[in-house]
Design a protein around this motif. Structure first.
Motif, short mmCIF file in Angstrom:
data_model
loop_
_atom_site.label_atom_id
_atom_site.label_comp_id
_atom_site.label_asym_id
_atom_site.label_seq_id
_atom_site.Cartn_x
_atom_site.Cartn_y
_atom_site.Cartn_z
N ILE A 186 0.94 -1.28 -0.05
CA ILE A 186 -0.05 -0.07 0.16
C ILE A 186 0.96 1.32 0.04
N ILE A 187 0.91 2.09 -1.08
CA ILE A 187 1.55 3.33 -1.01
C ILE A 187 1.40 4.25 -0.15
N GLU A 188 0.05 4.72 0.26
CA GLU A 188 -0.16 5.69 1.27
C GLU A 188 -1.37 4.96 2.21
N GLY A 189 -1.41 5.38 3.28
CA GLY A 189 -2.31 4.92 4.19
C GLY A 189 -2.04 3.67 4.91
N SER A 190 -3.12 3.34 5.87
CA SER A 190 -3.03 2.00 6.46
C SER A 190 -3.86 0.92 5.85
N PHE A 191 -3.64 -0.23 6.46
CA PHE A 191 -4.29 -1.58 5.93
C PHE A 191 -5.87 -1.46 6.28
N HIS A 192 -6.66 -1.69 5.20
CA HIS A 192 -8.23 -1.72 5.34
C HIS A 192 -8.63 -2.98 5.02
N GLU A 193 -9.72 -3.71 5.61
CA GLU A 193 -10.31 -5.00 5.35
C GLU A 193 -11.09 -4.88 4.03
N HIS A 194 -11.51 -3.73 3.64
CA HIS A 194 -12.28 -3.56 2.45
C HIS A 194 -11.56 -2.65 1.48
N ILE A 195 -11.83 -2.73 0.18
CA ILE A 195 -11.45 -1.80 -0.93
C ILE A 195 -12.06 -1.87 -1.87
N SER A 196 -12.50 -0.30 -2.55
CA SER A 196 -13.23 -0.13 -3.52
C SER A 196 -12.44 0.45 -4.60
N CYS A 197 -12.85 -0.11 -5.89
CA CYS A 197 -12.09 0.55 -6.92
C CYS A 197 -12.91 1.39 -8.01
N ARG A 198 -12.75 2.61 -8.36
CA ARG A 198 -13.41 3.21 -9.33
C ARG A 198 -12.71 3.08 -10.65
N PHE A 199 -11.12 3.00 -10.53
CA PHE A 199 -10.46 3.04 -11.95
C PHE A 199 -9.63 2.00 -11.77
N SER A 200 -9.24 1.60 -12.99
CA SER A 200 -7.84 0.38 -13.00
C SER A 200 -6.68 1.35 -13.32
N GLU A 201 -5.77 1.15 -13.03
CA GLU A 201 -4.44 1.88 -13.10
C GLU A 201 -3.28 0.56 -13.19
N ILE A 202 -2.87 0.15 -14.63
CA ILE A 202 -1.98 -0.87 -14.66
C ILE A 202 -0.89 -0.20 -15.48
N TYR A 203 0.33 -0.45 -15.04
CA TYR A 203 1.36 0.03 -15.67
C TYR A 203 2.59 -0.95 -15.62
#
Length: 208
Positions: A186-203
């Motif tokens: 995780i680049i920023e912030g702390s671990f959460h048990e749930h995550i929601s994705c609005r957009f995909s960023e693959i590079y």
């Protein structure tokens, strides 16, 4: 690929701040007009009555409210909307409103409508330009990264997952998908048990 940054989110928020698609335009709203306010309040009477009835007890026959009670409730509904607007409207929009009660009931002056429409178009065009560059990169780059990248992009976009940590990565799961991300962090912030994705960023980074 990192084009949807804080600037894009700020532009999108500003775009929404000036967007009032359900307001109608009336020249009388350019200055305080008690007759206009009373006219709009009369138009709210049915909604106020329905709102009052929805809060009445179901286990006995209640006393129905008379017109004065319904009108008091309508005024209270408007006052509640006015208080919300005081804390949410941009200052320049707030300063352009002659009667906040009238605005709260969905009516604005032609001058304010033109100003808000201009600001909305400005921020929307800036946000769309940035978003358009992001979409182009996705269409251009993701297929070149291979079928796994395309599949991962489709699976994560506009989805929510339960997230579990394991040694060196994470597992994302929902009703239809299980994704294992090895060597992930995780680049920023702390671990959460749930995550929601609005957009995909693959590079591609370091050949991966």
């Amino acid at each position: 690929m990192r084009i949807l940054n804080d600037e894009w989110h700020a532009l999108s928020a500003l775009e929404n701040d000036y967007h009032f698609p359900f307001h109608r335009v009336d020249p009388r709203a350019a200055q305080p007009d008690e007759a206009l306010y009373r006219e709009l309040l009369d138009g709210m009477m049915q909604d106020a009555l329905i709102d009052l009835l929805s809060g009445m007890p179901m286990d006995r026959i209640p006393t129905l409210p008379d017109r004065s009670a319904v009108e008091r409730h309508a005024v209270g509904m408007v006052d509640s909307s006015v208080e919300r607007l005081r804390s949410t409207l941009p200052k320049d929009v707030f300063d352009g409103i002659a009667d906040l009660r009238v605005f709260a009931m969905g009516v604005m002056s032609p001058e304010l409508h033109d100003y808000c429409s201009s600001m909305y178009r400005t921020y929307r065009e800036q946000a769309d330009e940035m978003f358009g560059r992001w979409v182009w990169h996705v269409m251009e780059d993701v297929p070149l990264l291979g079928p796994d990248a395309v599949k991962l992009s489709r699976k994560t976009k506009a989805s929510s997952f339960a997230m579990e940590e394991f040694d060196g990565g994470y597992v994302l799961t929902n009703l239809s998908t299980r994704i294992t991300l090895h060597d992930a962090s995780i680049i920023e912030g702390s671990f959460h048990e749930h995550i929601s994705c609005r957009f995909s960023e693959i590079y591609r980074e370091g050949g991966v």
